[in-house]
Every structure is written in C-alpha cells, then in structure tokens.
Motif scaffolding. Structure first.
Motif, PDB file in Angstrom:
ATOM      1  N   PHE A  27       5.594  -4.430  -3.628  1.00  0.00           N
ATOM      2  CA  PHE A  27       4.581  -5.404  -3.441  1.00  0.00           C
ATOM      3  C   PHE A  27       4.475  -5.686  -2.089  1.00  0.00           C
ATOM      4  O   PHE A  27       3.355  -5.654  -1.392  1.00  0.00           O
ATOM      5  N   LEU A  28       5.577  -6.071  -1.679  1.00  0.00           N
ATOM      6  CA  LEU A  28       5.698  -6.304  -0.117  1.00  0.00           C
ATOM      7  C   LEU A  28       5.287  -5.308   0.824  1.00  0.00           C
ATOM      8  O   LEU A  28       4.801  -5.412   1.933  1.00  0.00           O
ATOM      9  N   LYS A  29       5.702  -3.973   0.574  1.00  0.00           N
ATOM     10  CA  LYS A  29       5.791  -2.937   1.034  1.00  0.00           C
ATOM     11  C   LYS A  29       4.135  -2.454   1.167  1.00  0.00           C
ATOM     12  O   LYS A  29       3.574  -2.083   2.166  1.00  0.00           O
ATOM     13  N   LYS A  30       3.450  -2.771   0.314  1.00  0.00           N
ATOM     14  CA  LYS A  30       2.004  -2.565   0.165  1.00  0.00           C
ATOM     15  C   LYS A  30       1.048  -3.215   1.109  1.00  0.00           C
ATOM     16  O   LYS A  30       0.317  -3.333   1.442  1.00  0.00           O
ATOM     17  N   LYS A  31       1.743  -4.634   0.769  1.00  0.00           N
ATOM     18  CA  LYS A  31       0.912  -5.667   1.831  1.00  0.00           C
ATOM     19  C   LYS A  31       1.205  -5.190   3.128  1.00  0.00           C
ATOM     20  O   LYS A  31       0.154  -5.383   4.016  1.00  0.00           O
ATOM     21  N   SER A  32       2.204  -4.896   3.751  1.00  0.00           N
ATOM     22  CA  SER A  32       2.520  -4.618   4.821  1.00  0.00           C
ATOM     23  C   SER A  32       1.833  -3.305   5.296  1.00  0.00           C
ATOM     24  O   SER A  32       1.414  -3.107   6.452  1.00  0.00           O
ATOM     25  N   GLN A  33       1.553  -2.196   4.369  1.00  0.00           N
ATOM     26  CA  GLN A  33       0.853  -0.957   4.680  1.00  0.00           C
ATOM     27  C   GLN A  33      -0.731  -1.372   4.969  1.00  0.00           C
ATOM     28  O   GLN A  33      -1.214  -0.841   5.792  1.00  0.00           O
ATOM     29  N   ASP A  34      -1.113  -2.204   3.907  1.00  0.00           N
ATOM     30  CA  ASP A  34      -2.511  -2.946   4.044  1.00  0.00           C
ATOM     31  C   ASP A  34      -2.749  -3.472   5.554  1.00  0.00           C
ATOM     32  O   ASP A  34      -3.833  -3.241   6.099  1.00  0.00           O
ATOM     33  N   TYR A  35      -1.795  -4.153   6.113  1.00  0.00           N
ATOM     34  CA  TYR A  35      -1.800  -4.871   7.214  1.00  0.00           C
ATOM     35  C   TYR A  35      -1.806  -3.820   8.457  1.00  0.00           C
ATOM     36  O   TYR A  35      -2.685  -4.009   9.201  1.00  0.00           O
ATOM     37  N   ASP A  36      -1.003  -2.845   8.249  1.00  0.00           N
ATOM     38  CA  ASP A  36      -0.964  -2.044   9.166  1.00  0.00           C
ATOM     39  C   ASP A  36      -2.065  -1.037   9.243  1.00  0.00           C
ATOM     40  O   ASP A  36      -2.667  -0.495  10.547  1.00  0.00           O
ATOM     41  N   ASP A  37      -2.758  -0.761   8.276  1.00  0.00           N
ATOM     42  CA  ASP A  37      -3.878  -0.001   8.090  1.00  0.00           C
ATOM     43  C   ASP A  37      -5.055  -0.554   8.840  1.00  0.00           C
ATOM     44  O   ASP A  37      -5.891   0.002   9.559  1.00  0.00           O
ATOM     45  N   TYR A  38      -5.210  -1.839   8.405  1.00  0.00           N
ATOM     46  CA  TYR A  38      -6.368  -2.755   9.056  1.00  0.00           C
ATOM     47  C   TYR A  38      -6.078  -2.932  10.419  1.00  0.00           C
ATOM     48  O   TYR A  38      -7.107  -2.697  11.232  1.00  0.00           O
ATOM     49  N   TYR A  39      -5.012  -3.277  11.050  1.00  0.00           N
ATOM     50  CA  TYR A  39      -4.632  -3.640  12.433  1.00  0.00           C
ATOM     51  C   TYR A  39      -4.186  -2.561  13.250  1.00  0.00           C
ATOM     52  O   TYR A  39      -3.966  -2.543  14.459  1.00  0.00           O
ATOM     53  N   ALA A  40      -4.084  -1.253  12.678  1.00  0.00           N
ATOM     54  CA  ALA A  40      -3.805  -0.173  13.566  1.00  0.00           C
ATOM     55  C   ALA A  40      -4.636   0.235  14.709  1.00  0.00           C
ATOM     56  O   ALA A  40      -4.206   0.474  15.722  1.00  0.00           O
ATOM     57  N   ASP A  41      -5.882   0.151  14.356  1.00  0.00           N
ATOM     58  CA  ASP A  41      -7.099   0.188  15.580  1.00  0.00           C
ATOM     59  C   ASP A  41      -7.136  -0.608  16.585  1.00  0.00           C
ATOM     60  O   ASP A  41      -7.575  -0.456  17.614  1.00  0.00           O
TER      61      ASP A  41
END
Length: 64
Positions: A27-41
C-alpha cells in the motif's frame, strides 16, 4: 493439548502479521508511486534536454 493450541495460535498470528505487513508495504509503495507519477513533471527543470538545432530563436530572425 494446550501446547498444540499455543503452536497453532502462534503460527496463525505469525501468518496474519506477515500478510498484514506485506499488505501495508504494498500500500505504501503504491502511494509513493502515485506521488512520483504526479510530481515527476514538476522536477523536469533539472533534466538535461537535447538542444534543437532547427530553432534559431526570435533574435536571429530579427537580424535578417
């Protein structure tokens, strides 16, 4: 009989805790990946981009 019940309870508790920790980690890894996907740009200004040789800029065109 009491010893066998304790072993079964301890094993069951261990399995439940193991599955719970694995689920929490996932769950925490998915939340981190969602954060990285959103803020990568938003962090692209640190990325080196290739220069475009076809674009000379408005200053060059004004001199002509």
């Amino acid at each position: 009989m009491k010893k066998e019940v304790n072993i079964i309870l301890a094993g069951s508790l261990g399995i439940i805790l193991g599955i719970g920790l694995f689920g929490l980690r996932k769950f925490l890894k998915k939340k981190s990946q969602d954060y990285d996907d959103y803020y990568a740009d938003f962090h692209r200004h640190f990325v080196k981009q290739a220069k475009d040789d076809g674009n000379d800029g408005i200053e060059f065109l004004a001199v002509q």
